[in-house]
Enzyme design. Structure first.
Site, PDB file in Angstrom:
ATOM      1  N   HIS A 177      57.203 -25.990  15.413  1.00  0.00           N
ATOM      2  CA  HIS A 177      56.238 -25.348  14.545  1.00  0.00           C
ATOM      3  C   HIS A 177      56.781 -23.682  14.630  1.00  0.00           C
ATOM      4  CE1 HIS A 177      54.032 -28.712  14.539  1.00  0.00           C
ATOM      5  NE2 HIS A 177      52.878 -28.160  13.929  1.00  0.00           N
ATOM      6  N   TYR A 209      27.878 -51.417  -5.137  1.00  0.00           N
ATOM      7  CA  TYR A 209      27.439 -52.404  -5.042  1.00  0.00           C
ATOM      8  C   TYR A 209      25.772 -52.491  -5.340  1.00  0.00           C
ATOM      9  CZ  TYR A 209      26.339 -57.149  -2.945  1.00  0.00           C
ATOM     10  OH  TYR A 209      26.186 -58.639  -2.741  1.00  0.00           O
ATOM     11  N   GLU A 220      13.260 -40.854   6.720  1.00  0.00           N
ATOM     12  CA  GLU A 220      13.985 -40.977   5.481  1.00  0.00           C
ATOM     13  C   GLU A 220      13.031 -40.303   4.357  1.00  0.00           C
ATOM     14  OE1 GLU A 220      15.137 -44.430   2.534  1.00  0.00           O
ATOM     15  OE2 GLU A 220      13.699 -44.847   4.043  1.00  0.00           O
ATOM     16  N   HIS A 221      11.727 -40.515   4.259  1.00  0.00           N
ATOM     17  CA  HIS A 221      10.798 -40.001   3.392  1.00  0.00           C
ATOM     18  C   HIS A 221       9.780 -39.270   4.179  1.00  0.00           C
ATOM     19  CE1 HIS A 221      12.219 -43.926   1.336  1.00  0.00           C
ATOM     20  NE2 HIS A 221      12.534 -42.954   0.201  1.00  0.00           N
ATOM     21  N   HIS A 278       8.545 -52.817   1.396  1.00  0.00           N
ATOM     22  CA  HIS A 278       9.859 -53.162   1.015  1.00  0.00           C
ATOM     23  C   HIS A 278      10.660 -54.140   1.993  1.00  0.00           C
ATOM     24  CE1 HIS A 278      11.896 -50.539  -1.567  1.00  0.00           C
ATOM     25  NE2 HIS A 278      11.256 -49.432  -1.020  1.00  0.00           N
ATOM     26  N   ASN A 327      22.770 -57.120   1.967  1.00  0.00           N
ATOM     27  CA  ASN A 327      22.479 -57.662   3.050  1.00  0.00           C
ATOM     28  C   ASN A 327      23.449 -57.565   4.213  1.00  0.00           C
ATOM     29  OD1 ASN A 327      24.805 -59.795   2.572  1.00  0.00           O
ATOM     30  ND2 ASN A 327      23.639 -60.983   1.578  1.00  0.00           N
ATOM     31  N   GLU A 359      51.109 -24.005  22.781  1.00  0.00           N
ATOM     32  CA  GLU A 359      50.804 -25.201  22.547  1.00  0.00           C
ATOM     33  C   GLU A 359      52.203 -26.182  22.869  1.00  0.00           C
ATOM     34  OE1 GLU A 359      48.756 -26.121  19.031  1.00  0.00           O
ATOM     35  OE2 GLU A 359      46.684 -25.095  19.979  1.00  0.00           O
ATOM     36  N   ASP A 397      11.615 -42.123  -5.922  1.00  0.00           N
ATOM     37  CA  ASP A 397      12.289 -43.217  -6.079  1.00  0.00           C
ATOM     38  C   ASP A 397      12.687 -43.544  -7.240  1.00  0.00           C
ATOM     39  OD1 ASP A 397      12.481 -44.044  -3.321  1.00  0.00           O
ATOM     40  OD2 ASP A 397      10.786 -45.783  -3.818  1.00  0.00           O
ATOM     41  N   GLN A 416       6.038 -48.014   1.148  1.00  0.00           N
ATOM     42  CA  GLN A 416       7.234 -48.392   1.872  1.00  0.00           C
ATOM     43  C   GLN A 416       7.220 -49.644   2.787  1.00  0.00           C
ATOM     44  OE1 GLN A 416      10.150 -46.626   1.430  1.00  0.00           O
ATOM     45  NE2 GLN A 416       8.593 -46.079  -0.077  1.00  0.00           N
ATOM     46  N   SER A 452      13.602 -49.025   5.419  1.00  0.00           N
ATOM     47  CA  SER A 452      12.913 -47.748   4.764  1.00  0.00           C
ATOM     48  C   SER A 452      11.897 -47.438   5.733  1.00  0.00           C
ATOM     49  CB  SER A 452      12.423 -48.173   3.426  1.00  0.00           C
ATOM     50  OG  SER A 452      12.053 -47.084   2.716  1.00  0.00           O
ATOM     51  N   GLN A 477      32.572 -60.837  -0.248  1.00  0.00           N
ATOM     52  CA  GLN A 477      33.766 -60.940  -1.128  1.00  0.00           C
ATOM     53  C   GLN A 477      33.935 -59.846  -2.063  1.00  0.00           C
ATOM     54  OE1 GLN A 477      31.300 -63.099  -0.795  1.00  0.00           O
ATOM     55  NE2 GLN A 477      30.479 -64.064  -2.710  1.00  0.00           N
TER      56      GLN A 477
END
Length: 422
Positions: free
Chosen positions: A412, A121, A319-320, A254, A206, A407, A353, A251, A229, A183
């Protein structure tokens, strides 16, 4: 930018919006409609949400050619070079099928198999980033995924951004569809007349895309539900305040919920960096977004020494992480939790990046404590191989049957003993 001393447990955790009841209900309805109405639903939702009237959702070779004509040639070359770097890095991650045979003749091992298909995506509008195309597609390519499908919402003119199409073509994507939102996720998960379903869906979006990915998880795999971020800069008195400030703002621009943090034992660096952040904010095109992020989620933590600073970084699990200290490489061993680690003055976060090669799809919101960047393994499955020898079977059959009965699983035990009797 506020300056604080470390007095309590710290965290970068920000609530990842799970959506309102109305949003979740809307996403569930969209998924049901796509599953029942297929292409007709996709075209109707594209008309409703994107203002685009389409007769065919699939991007044509002519549209790819037009994208190259509209896109600067020098930037296409930069994208090609970046793609080469990213592919090379991910090729180093490839793991092979392996087996071993022990002394009683039993063969054991692990078979590595790429997924049959993956869907990527790509957000539209101002969040359409060609770099994200490369970072999501190329690990799948390197893993050996045969079918990679890209979806992205079109503009009102029914077209996708030229940079996104150029990046997709360079990355080798052969199926591209002009559809976005929940969708598109539903189409990738369950298929329509035009779009065949995939095994895994990756890529940012989003809140509606995030909610849709949550809904379809289990029927298909997903990469992650990413939070805003974040960057942590670990620095000492040798760092340049203007450079530290610039990296913090890289950052902050963003997202209003992005987090930018400096951790340092140097109060002088802290004060000079805070002044630089304010100075640089005033000339940023995205000043409003960056300022909100800095004011709400930015901080400078002054520690007693570098050892405490490293401890703070591990608490934050960013993250960074940038290490801008006199002996940056020597600190890496002590870092336990970070998505990506940028070492030294010339390893600014944007290098990763866009161009260096490692993936920029990284764990956020403290999940670097247990998660990894998007990688080749995310597009591969592991199957265990077991070929027991007769000798090993005779030696261990009674043990296995006894374990099964422990068990309470008599069938088995009998499955093993049926062979023993022969």
């Amino acid at each position: 930018m506020r300056i604080e001393t470390v007095t309590q447990e710290l965290s970068l955790k920000r609530s990842v919006d799970s959506g309102t009841e109305q949003q979740r209900a809307a996403v569930q309805q969209i998924i049901r409609t796509v599953r029942s109405d297929g292409d007709a639903a996709l075209l109707a939702y594209t008309r409703q949400f994107d203002g685009a009237e389409l007769s065919d959702m699939r991007v044509t070779p002519e549209e790819i050619a037009e994208a190259y004509q509209a896109f600067p040639k020098e930037m296409a070359e930069v994208i090609k070079e970046a793609a080469g770097n990213i592919s090379l890095f991910h090729q180093k991650q490839l793991r092979q099928t392996w087996t071993y045979t022990d002394q009683n003749g039993t063969m054991l091992g692990q078979k590595m198999t790429p997924l049959d298909s993956a869907g990527v995506y790509v957000p539209g509008g101002t969040a359409a980033y060609p770099s994200s195309v490369l970072m999501n597609v190329l690990p799948a390519k390197v893993a050996g995924v045969k079918r990679i499908v890209m979806v992205s919402p079109p503009g009102s003119d029914g077209r996708l951004p030229a940079g996104v199409l150029v990046a997709a073509d360079i990355a080798g994507v052969e199926e591209i569809y002009k559809v976005g939102g929940a969708q598109a996720v539903a189409a990738l998960a369950y298929g329509t007349e035009t779009i065949e379903p995939v095994d895994k869906i990756t890529g940012p979006g989003n809140i509606y895309v995030a909610l849709a990915k949550r809904e379809v998880f289990g029927d298909v795999d997903i990469d992650m539900i990413a939070g805003p971020s974040e960057i942590v800069v670990l620095a000492d008195e040798t760092a340049y305040p203007a450079e530290v400030a610039a990296d913090l703002l890289s950052q902050a621009e963003h997202d209003p919920r992005a987090s930018s943090v400096l951790v340092t034992p140097s109060r002088k660096l802290a004060e000079e960096t805070a002044a630089e952040v304010e100075k640089q904010l005033k000339s940023l095109p995205r000043e409003e977004i960056a300022r909100e992020a800095i004011e709400n989620y930015g901080a400078i933590y002054v520690t007693n020494d570098m050892q405490e600073a490293v401890s703070v970084v591990n608490q934050l699990a960013p993250e960074h992480l940038e290490i801008m200290t006199e002996r940056a490489l020597s600190i890496v061993e002590d870092i336990r939790h970070a998505g990506a680690i940028f070492i030294g003055r010339f390893s600014s976060e944007p290098i990763g990046d866009y161009f260096a090669g490692p993936n920029h799809v990284l764990p956020t919101n403290g999940t670097a404590r247990f998660s990894s960047p998007l990688n080749v393994d995310d597009f591969m499955k592991k199957s265990s191989l077991i070929m027991y020898s007769e000798k090993a079977f005779r030696e261990n059959a009674d043990k296995v049957a006894a374990f099964a009965r422990l068990e309470g699983l008599e069938a088995h035990a009998r499955a093993v003993e049926a062979r023993k009797e022969r």
